[in-house]
Structure formats: structure tokens, C-alpha cells
Design an enzyme around this catalytic site. Structure first.
Site, PDB file in Angstrom:
ATOM      1  N   ASP A 200       3.533   3.193   4.478  1.00 18.07           N
ATOM      2  CA  ASP A 200       2.281   2.845   3.809  1.00 18.07           C
ATOM      3  C   ASP A 200       1.856   1.471   4.316  1.00 18.07           C
ATOM      4  O   ASP A 200       2.634   0.750   4.957  1.00 18.07           O
ATOM      5  CB  ASP A 200       2.521   2.829   2.299  1.00 18.07           C
TER       6      ASP A 200
ATOM      7  N   ASP B 141       5.229   1.387  -1.408  1.00 15.47           N
ATOM      8  CA  ASP B 141       5.332   0.513  -2.581  1.00 15.47           C
ATOM      9  C   ASP B 141       4.948   1.232  -3.865  1.00 15.47           C
ATOM     10  O   ASP B 141       5.099   0.674  -4.949  1.00 15.47           O
ATOM     11  CB  ASP B 141       4.437  -0.716  -2.410  1.00 15.47           C
TER      12      ASP B 141
ATOM     13  N   ASP C 148      -0.957  -1.011   2.466  1.00 12.42           N
ATOM     14  CA  ASP C 148      -1.188  -1.993   1.418  1.00 12.42           C
ATOM     15  C   ASP C 148       0.002  -2.031   0.470  1.00 12.42           C
ATOM     16  O   ASP C 148       0.419  -0.992  -0.066  1.00 12.42           O
ATOM     17  CB  ASP C 148      -2.460  -1.661   0.643  1.00 12.42           C
TER      18      ASP C 148
END
Length: 315
Positions: free
Chosen positions: A41, A263, A43
């Protein structure tokens, strides 16, 4: 309310998860040797709130120097794949365009699988200019969704709705900063046709911009259309397996030797688990260990991707 504070957790509380920071050199080496490909990922892993996370690009570069193939997967289609390439270049990471996957690439892949480009059907897009441009670059025709300010009269609205194109074969929904009531109604009208595809990229209800500022995500507008029309959409962005499975097939990946780094427990770790990938949760973004559930439990976790760098072979 999203909480970005990293909650403390002990290995006793999370016996099935491994804290990489507490692993021995031999265990870390075994971990590194257990995968060939990384899907990461963006961000919350490489940058947060638009600001780069110190050390994360260097970690990606080190992993690539160790022979790992790195692919990026994001649920953000507001900016183009080409812009992601530029961002990575500024951060010192050489990630080519073909190795970056967004809801735009997922929607395009899905519509291509339906042979929409060959048949000439139009796509009605509630989404960003970057999403529309990507679909057009892939040979798909997008309906005009530009909207002028209308008089607030029911007759005018009805007249506009009666001008619908009869060539629309799919309605696609993602983040649309310029979303209008008229276009939402047009999408609903198109979806009256049971043969019209209903395709969704990201389903996030909330988009964190800063720790204190969370924007409305596309999930709410998907819900409006779903509730109004009774149609169930095909979701192709995270956490749907569609994009992960298409990448595995296209690249010939072995899921068991693929590491998914994210995250978000709901978007990233959930997808990684269902796709059969190994999973690594970084605590530099939106999820906390205290939020882990049985179906979102990662295989590994670490405070940030940069914390992995000194543990890698050669450092």
C-alpha cells in the site's frame, strides 16, 4: 473517529502475530527468504497525509536490491498512475507505471474482461478526471458527466434525466470531488437496466486527510445507489480480491511467496489474508494492534517500514 495513535501491545496479547523488531537475525533472514514479491500500500506505508515517512523509500530500495519485486497497490484513484510514478521518483524509488495498481486499473481490467471496449458501450463514471482518463486510454468510452448549474425546478431536472445516453453499459463509482445530485440521479437511472454493470473501485466510507480531518469517502455514495436501486455492485478495489487475483494471474505469482504490506486492517490485511498472501501490518498509518480481529490478524507487524531497514541483510 479515527485514532492514529499506535497502541502498545505485548506478544502475549498477540501470540499469533510476530513483531519483526523482536525477531532474531536468523528469524528475520528466514522471513526475508520466504517471499519473492512485495505488494505494498502507499498512504500510511510510504507516506502519510502527503508527507513521506522517513526511511520507507530506502527500505523499499533495499528490498529491491535483495532481489524482491515490488508492486504498489492503492485505493486512491484521484491522481493518475503517471503521477504516482513521479511521486515515487521524487522519493527516490524507481517504480514503473506497470507496477502501480489503483481502482482505475482495477475498473479498467474488469470492464475489459466484459469486452466493453470492443462492443462500444459507454461507461458512466462518478469519479475523478484521472479515472476517466485512464479508462479512455484503455479504449473505453466515457459519458459526458459535466454539469452546469441548473435552475431548482423539478421540470428542469426531469428534462435533463430524459436526455440519458442509450449507449451506457456500465456505471462506475469511485471518489468524485465534483459529484452532483444530477449525476447521482443519472447513475441511478442507468442502473434501472439490469444489463447495465454496476462497478465500484474504492469503498472507503471515510478518507483520512490529517489526524483531525476526515473526508467523506465513496462508500456513502455507493450505499445511496445501492439502497435506491436495489442493485448490488461488483467491488474491484481493496478489499475485493479481484485486483489481487488478476495481478497473481498476470504476473504468475505464488501467493504463498508474496508479502502484502499495509497499514489498514480492513483494506490491506483483510485482502492479503483472503488472497493467500503473507501479511505485514505497519503501524505508521490508520490501524492499531488493539483493533485486530480474527479475520484481520496479520502474520507480522512492525512500527513502520523504516524500522525494518536496519534488520535487513547487509545492514
Amino acid at each position: 473517529m479515527l485514532d492514529y495513535e499506535i497502541a502498545p501491545a505485548t506478544m502475549t496479547e498477540h501470540k499469533s502475530m510476530k513483531d519483526i523488531a523482536t525477531m532474531s537475525k536468523e528469524e528475520v533472514l528466514k522471513f526475508i527468504n520466504s517471499f519473492d514479491t512485495i505488494i505494498s500500500d502507499c498512504d500510511g506505508v510510504l507516506w502519510v497525509f502527503g508527507n513521506p515517512i522517513a526511511g520507507s523509500p530506502a527500505t523499499i530500495n533495499k528490498l529491491m536490491s535483495l532481489g524482491k519485486k515490488v508492486l504498489l497497490m492503492t485505493n486512491n484513484a484521484i491522481i493518475s498512475v503517471q503521477q504516482y510514478v513521479k511521486i515515487c521518483r521524487v522519493l527516490g524509488m524507481a517504480i514503473p507505471e506497470e507496477d502501480i495498481f489503483t481502482p482505475a486499473t482495477a475498473i479498467a481490467r474488469f470492464l475489459e474482461a466484459q469486452d466493453l471496449a470492443r462492443t462500444g458501450g459507454e461507461v458512466f463514471v462518478l469519479g475523478s478526471a484521472a479515472l476517466k482518463a485512464h479508462l479512455q486510454q484503455r479504449g473505453l468510452r466515457c459519458s459526458d458527466t459535466s454539469v452546469a448549474v441548473l435552475p431548482e425546478e423539478l421540470g428542469v431536472l426531469t428534462a435533463e434525466l430524459n436526455k440519458l445516453s442509450t449507449d451506457v453499459r456500465a456505471v462506475c463509482v469511485d471518489t468524485d470531488i465534483n459529484l452532483s445530485y444530477l449525476n447521482l440521479m443519472k447513475a441511478a437511472r442507468h442502473l434501472r437496466d439490469p444489463e447495465c454493470l454496476f462497478v465500484v473501485g474504492a469503498t472507503d466510507a471515510n478518507i483520512p486527510i490529517t489526524e483531525k480531518d476526515v473526508y467523506i469517502g465513496p462508500g456513502y455514495f455507493v450505499s445511496v445507489l445501492q439502497d435506491h436501486t436495489g442493485r448490488v455492485p461488483t467491488v474491484v478495489g481493496k478489499p475485493s480480491r479481484f485486483l489481487a487475483d488478476s495481478i497473481v494471474q498476470e504476473r504468475g505469482l505464488d501467493p504463498a511467496r508474496t508479502l502484502f504490506i499495509g497499514d489498514s486492517l480492513l483494506q490491506d490485511i483483510s485482502l492479503g489474508r483472503t488472497a493467500g498472501f503473507q501479511t505485514l501490518l505497519v503501524l505508521s498509518g490508520c490501524s492499531r494492534l488493539a483493533e485486530v480481529q480474527a479475520d484481520t490478524r496479520p502474520d507480522y507487524y512492525i512500527s513502520s517500514l523504516s524500522a525494518l531497514l536496519p534488520l535487513l541483510p547487509g545492514n
